[in-house]
Design a protein around this motif. Sequence first.
Motif, PDB file in Angstrom:
ATOM      1  N   ALA A   2     101.134  59.725  46.338  1.00 21.47           N
ATOM      2  CA  ALA A   2     102.326  58.880  46.205  1.00 21.47           C
ATOM      3  C   ALA A   2     102.950  59.069  44.824  1.00 21.47           C
ATOM      4  N   ALA A   3     102.108  59.037  43.784  1.00 19.70           N
ATOM      5  CA  ALA A   3     102.631  59.172  42.419  1.00 19.70           C
ATOM      6  C   ALA A   3     103.330  60.513  42.251  1.00 19.70           C
ATOM      7  N   ASN A   4     102.778  61.527  42.889  1.00 21.78           N
ATOM      8  CA  ASN A   4     103.329  62.882  42.750  1.00 21.78           C
ATOM      9  C   ASN A   4     104.701  63.021  43.410  1.00 21.78           C
ATOM     10  N   LEU A   5     104.997  62.153  44.384  1.00 13.69           N
ATOM     11  CA  LEU A   5     106.313  62.245  45.044  1.00 13.69           C
ATOM     12  C   LEU A   5     107.431  61.782  44.123  1.00 13.69           C
ATOM     13  N   PHE A   6     107.088  60.941  43.158  1.00  8.59           N
ATOM     14  CA  PHE A   6     108.116  60.385  42.265  1.00  8.59           C
ATOM     15  C   PHE A   6     108.091  61.137  40.940  1.00  8.59           C
ATOM     16  N   LYS A   7     109.102  61.952  40.722  1.00  9.29           N
ATOM     17  CA  LYS A   7     109.150  62.778  39.513  1.00  9.29           C
ATOM     18  C   LYS A   7     109.860  62.047  38.376  1.00  9.29           C
TER      19      LYS A   7
ATOM     20  N   TRP B  49      92.968  78.689  34.717  1.00 10.75           N
ATOM     21  CA  TRP B  49      93.696  78.063  35.813  1.00 10.75           C
ATOM     22  C   TRP B  49      93.923  76.602  35.486  1.00 10.75           C
ATOM     23  N   ALA B  50      95.139  76.145  35.718  1.00  6.27           N
ATOM     24  CA  ALA B  50      95.440  74.725  35.489  1.00  6.27           C
ATOM     25  C   ALA B  50      95.557  74.035  36.841  1.00  6.27           C
ATOM     26  N   SER B  51      94.973  72.828  36.956  1.00 11.34           N
ATOM     27  CA  SER B  51      95.106  72.019  38.177  1.00 11.34           C
ATOM     28  C   SER B  51      95.697  70.681  37.798  1.00 11.34           C
ATOM     29  N   PHE B  52      96.592  70.205  38.637  1.00 13.03           N
ATOM     30  CA  PHE B  52      97.269  68.953  38.344  1.00 13.03           C
ATOM     31  C   PHE B  52      96.817  67.914  39.359  1.00 13.03           C
ATOM     32  N   ASP B  53      96.093  66.921  38.908  1.00 12.81           N
ATOM     33  CA  ASP B  53      95.448  65.933  39.781  1.00 12.81           C
ATOM     34  C   ASP B  53      94.654  66.642  40.884  1.00 12.81           C
TER      35      ASP B  53
ATOM     36  N   LEU C 263     103.865  66.217  36.748  1.00 12.61           N
ATOM     37  CA  LEU C 263     103.486  64.878  36.268  1.00 12.61           C
ATOM     38  C   LEU C 263     102.141  64.541  36.894  1.00 12.61           C
ATOM     39  N   VAL C 264     101.197  64.078  36.085  1.00 14.19           N
ATOM     40  CA  VAL C 264      99.886  63.756  36.659  1.00 14.19           C
ATOM     41  C   VAL C 264      99.494  62.316  36.367  1.00 14.19           C
ATOM     42  N   LEU C 265      98.827  61.708  37.325  1.00 15.55           N
ATOM     43  CA  LEU C 265      98.340  60.337  37.141  1.00 15.55           C
ATOM     44  C   LEU C 265      96.892  60.368  36.647  1.00 15.55           C
ATOM     45  N   ASN C 266      96.116  61.311  37.114  1.00 15.36           N
ATOM     46  CA  ASN C 266      94.723  61.433  36.678  1.00 15.36           C
ATOM     47  C   ASN C 266      94.583  62.365  35.479  1.00 15.36           C
ATOM     48  N   GLU C 267      94.769  63.646  35.741  1.00 15.96           N
ATOM     49  CA  GLU C 267      94.508  64.615  34.677  1.00 15.96           C
ATOM     50  C   GLU C 267      95.086  65.984  34.988  1.00 15.96           C
ATOM     51  N   VAL C 268      95.190  66.786  33.919  1.00 15.60           N
ATOM     52  CA  VAL C 268      95.392  68.223  34.099  1.00 15.60           C
ATOM     53  C   VAL C 268      94.100  68.864  33.599  1.00 15.60           C
ATOM     54  N   SER C 269      93.558  69.759  34.411  1.00 16.03           N
ATOM     55  CA  SER C 269      92.346  70.448  33.952  1.00 16.03           C
ATOM     56  C   SER C 269      92.659  71.933  33.849  1.00 16.03           C
ATOM     57  N   ILE C 270      92.082  72.552  32.822  1.00 20.41           N
ATOM     58  CA  ILE C 270      92.262  73.997  32.626  1.00 20.41           C
ATOM     59  C   ILE C 270      90.857  74.577  32.695  1.00 20.41           C
TER      60      ILE C 270
END
Length: 562
Positions: free
Chosen positions: A331-336, A500-504, A402-409
């Motif tokens: 849901a959070a990801n739908l709202f930029k 590699w980067a992951s978004f939430d 935009l991330v609510l939890n984290e970005v991991s690399i």
Amino acid sequence: MPPNHQPSTECVASPLGELHLSRESSIARVSQVELDSVKLGVEGWASLSAGIGSQRNLQEYFQEATASDEDSHLVEFSDALQTVAKALRQVAESKARSLEETTEWKRKYELEVIRCHQLRQLLALKTSGDERQDEKSKTVVDEQQDSESSGGASSPPSSGNGVCCSREGICSQQVIRQQSFRNSSPDSEDWNDRKISSEKASFHLAWGCSGRSNRRHKHDVVSFESGNITTAVRSNKQITLKWDSPPKSVFILTKPNSVSVAKMCKEMVRWLKDVKNVRVFVEKNVKKELVEDDPYYSCLQACEKDEELTLLHTKIDIVITLGGDGTVLWAANLFKGPVPPLVSFSMGSLGFMTPFQSDRYQECLETVMKGPVFITLRHRLHCRIIRNKDNGGTEPEVEDHLVLNEVSIDRGMSSYLTNLECYCDNLYVTCVQGDGLILSTPSGSTAYSLAAGGSMVHPQVPGILFTPICPHSLSFRPLILPEHVTLRVQIPINSRGQAWASFDGKDRRQISAGDALIVHMSAWPVPAACDDESTHDFLRSVREGLHWNLRKSQSFDGPREQ
Ligand SMILES: NC(=O)c1ccc[n+]([C@@H]2O[C@H](COP(=O)([O-])OP(=O)(O)OC[C@H]3O[C@@H](n4cnc5c(N)ncnc54)[C@H](O)[C@@H]3O)[C@@H](O)[C@H]2O)c1
Ligand SMILES: Nc1ncnc2c1ncn2[C@@H]1O[C@H](COP(=O)(O)OP(=O)(O)OP(=O)(O)O)[C@@H](O)[C@H]1O
């Protein structure tokens, strides 16, 4: 060296050596060589030809001479290549730096535009002289101050004028004195000490970037009147949301492929439409499934085009999620941009961010739609990938998430250690050599960051968590940085592998040598409605969701303190 020949070193070696040097030296040196060659060459050639004797020896001699000449040229060539590589690296780094600065200025500009817009609106309201209207336009900051002054922990605040401290609280203006000090007479030594201290030098504190003052901060948090630093009455207990008019539209987001969620969705839609008379939006695939099942659901609204999603926040009053934490992230990801208030029902396994019980959905929604309701402002991180175009990839040069939890690399499938250079506000922090790095929000502190050894942080504590993943170092402890910093993670140009980067946990993107990832706090948090109160909800999740510090109690019988 050809047999039977003892040429003078000067005679044979000198012309070859000098020729090699002459390429990198000056023209003057070349002229000197030419003169020497003529002089020495004539003499040397005579003795050389005499000594060599045969054509075979002559060939061998020249082959040997050419090989050593080629070696020196290779050395020279590799030196030149290294110089070029160094120059290219410097160019790539300065390009990433300038792009980062541009991003930062753009962000500041956007924030300034929003601020100006709000100021203009406030001004317009003030000049119209409509006091009631003015009261309505009060921001959440005012609500916070109301909440502090009313002092109630779990009851929504009243808007009346409160006293400066809560019933059971300590007023910040009240000096706590030692017993001896209280009993001292005005002419005692203690009293004289006070006189001395009242004559201390005055000073001034300022907040905000580049020394620009920030009055809100001063009044909300710290006062330094008369040179005495005091923190405010209490930092805010809870943010409250009050509706100025009843909410009229809701957006229901559902976890896919779940029978129980689909059933709940149908029931909720009927109640919201028939009883509460609100417009209900769903995702277009959900609408399709529901209509196939029952034509009643053709009254539902759905965003048919992707562009419509960008304007969703202008149409939706409340977002409802039916699922687990993953559905909240979805849901959070739908709202930029701005996010409407979120009400999340627990229909997953853990449900750290889903405080509401689905079997009590009518009661919960009644309460939220009536208000006032406590909310947790869950901050998000704005992440920007800036690619080094020299890598020749097809990905866009700049990409935002935009991330609510984290970005991991992380190192992905690579078997090499990651090599991540980290900067905080352009200051070099460290190089992460290990499996990777997590940059997390306080909301995400209980997710991946927790698994990597990071601390759990209440979602309203402002900060960015900097948590390494399996660092190959004995002293790399996780950090929590202030929320206003900008972090940059860069893959050095000479890195052995990619990252590699992951978004939430989604949208995995490859980051290559010379690319950079820039992260700062986004201006658009997710306002999540609380079931009870922010801290209570958080602690309940920690205890019940994660079974935090669960241990059998020690029995009463046994050795005791004497
Ligand atoms: N080693 C790990 O713990 C690990 C590894 C990868 C991803 N994750 C987390 O999974 C998240 C994606 O979640 P998903 O549901 O889409 O994937 P998923 O279905 O793989 O679920 C991951 C689990 O993490 C839990 N979770 C998610 N956000 C949480 C939060 N803020 N606090 C506490 N628990 C939370 C979920 O409830 C779920 O049980 C990522 O943002 C990342 O934080 C964790
Ligand atoms: N509306 C949606 N559309 C597509 N995918 C979704 C949607 N909602 C959730 N998902 C994805 O489905 C997956 C599972 O969802 P969710 O985490 O809510 O359920 P769960 O795994 O049962 O619960 P929990 O996270 O509490 O263990 C997540 O990866 C999430 O991103």
